[in-house]
Scaffold this active site. Sequence first.
Site, PDB file in Angstrom:
ATOM      1  N   MET A 241       0.843  -1.274   0.007  1.00 50.18           N
ATOM      2  CA  MET A 241       0.038   0.114   0.133  1.00 50.18           C
ATOM      3  C   MET A 241       1.094   1.274   0.057  1.00 50.18           C
ATOM      4  SD  MET A 241      -3.005   1.339  -0.092  1.00 50.18           S
ATOM      5  CE  MET A 241      -3.391   3.087  -0.133  1.00 50.18           C
TER       6      MET A 241
ATOM      7  N   GLU B 115       4.659   0.038  -5.811  1.00 58.33           N
ATOM      8  CA  GLU B 115       4.191   1.010  -4.571  1.00 58.33           C
ATOM      9  C   GLU B 115       4.965   2.355  -4.666  1.00 58.33           C
ATOM     10  OE1 GLU B 115       1.383   0.273  -3.585  1.00 58.33           O
ATOM     11  OE2 GLU B 115       1.267  -2.076  -4.167  1.00 58.33           O
TER      12      GLU B 115
ATOM     13  N   TYR C   5      -5.845  -1.213 -13.933  1.00 60.85           N
ATOM     14  CA  TYR C   5      -4.357  -1.540 -13.873  1.00 60.85           C
ATOM     15  C   TYR C   5      -3.928  -1.842 -15.375  1.00 60.85           C
ATOM     16  CZ  TYR C   5      -4.890  -1.959  -8.682  1.00 60.85           C
ATOM     17  OH  TYR C   5      -5.213  -1.775  -7.274  1.00 60.85           O
TER      18      TYR C   5
END
Length: 569
Positions: free
Chosen positions: A235, A261, A348
């Site tokens: 995250m 990330e 994505y």
Amino acid sequence: NARQLRGRASLDLRTAPPAAAVVLDTKELRIHAVADERGRLLSFTLGAPDPVLGRALTVELPAGVTRVVVEYETSPDGNGLVWLAPEGTAGGEHPFVFSHGHAILTRNWIPTQDSLGLRQTYDARITIQRGLTAVMSAEHLTPAGVPHGAGRRFEFRMTQPIPTYLIALAAGELAFRPLGARTGVFAEPALVERARDEFADLERMLAAAEAMAGPYRWGRADLLVLPPSFPFGGMENPRLTFVSPTLLAGDRSLTTVVAHELAHAWPGNLVTPATWSDFWLNEGFTVYLELRINEALYGAERAAMLEVYGHRELEAQVERLGATHPDTRLHLDLAGRDPAVAVTAIPYVKGAAFLRAVERAVGRARFDPYLRSWFDRHAFQSVTTDAFLRDLREHLLGGDAELERRVDARRWVYEPGVPSDAPRPASAALERVEAAARAFAASTSARSLEAGATSAWTPQEWRHFLDALPPGSSDEQLRALDEAVSRDHPNNSEVLFAWLRLAMRSQYAPALAAAERFLTAQGRGKFVKPLYAAMAESEWGAREARRIYRVARPLYHATVAAAVDAMVG
């Protein structure tokens, strides 16, 4: 033991006359009182509960009020904070807590305007028991904490405006190891040395990303390795990315999650989608940058393998939904829906494929400066899809009608499915692996898996090989696979997951103990949900899944548990 956060949230307001009230988002919060900057109590009401959005907290604002202070406490069962008993951690001696705000879970632990299109700065003071450390997605003003009553207080400051889903907190027994001038890793003491070795390339990743996207604007780029119940690979919280311990393979082979990330420091964190319908502006750009970082550090073949994986996941997603389904568009209609439904391969991988198509149409020498300028022009702003398309025409395509026709941006963004002329990635290494999988499946012998034939395979190649095999192999073949996985990549979670899914679909009982260890040792949704689904395909597997799940469920994040509940009961 209370599993609650108690405190005050002070919100500085910028209001436009004649605003007479402010509305904040809350979910599963108990509101004790609301006051202004002078401590005068303010009238407030809580709206009717909504299963997705929670309850609106409406605070009346007398003239001149510029701050509201909300005294509140969280629910022990709220989804925004995950509370772990000591046995749920790597060290096994101290409790742990971490937050997760994506997509709209920050309202479960902070009363605020929890909207993607709004940005805010924040300061925080966190008091916890002595011996533990608190960290946040902000500048750490007191890294070691300061004495405060019976505990220690940690202070934080984020001066750059961020969307609320990126406010993040964790606390537990933590150690820190530096990786570079701007990078380091926090982890439980039992894991911190492994983490330092695993993520040693973080500073190089940061430099590669800056070469494409422009300067890193967040100061530090540290990692926090969370306990096993963390439901995601990572995250992208600013300054402090949360990552799963399932990335600790011992060979740095799974660090593409870290590249992903880290890339979010530009799309998502710096330039944020204005609404969840524009989510592809976050993840599509990030996947594109992730592939480019892998190419820069590990070579074109590694990046090609990752791109092929993603493209096949995209094809499977489109096939499941149907090529004309509206949710296969990049710009989604999420009116009245939980924004979590947007987390599929569409934003994505289709988003990254669109950017790859633009790159090929104009050439990298022209596309890379445009990409950097996009982040510069819109830094610390929230933008819509239409704003991006206007920017693309103005600053890259430049009114060239032929180039606009070749790119055909509106078809990519607003029409369902994947354009038939979309670039199709290819990997020579994976083609060789697919040939090996076909030969293995067609053979009655398992000799092709002897060490000499597979020892040079990367984990990506091994996973692709296992994914390409149909269930129903012979016991001899399954034994050979079991031995080869244990020999070649014993600590790689991606390879182990692919093997266990195949074994459970094949009802291969000798792998059941390994599947149980895997499902009770980590709670990453990417692994947990498909493995239970594979077990649920047979009566034998479903029975074993229910048995294992009774033990494992307390380990899992609520979002993962809810999905598995529906599979196994």
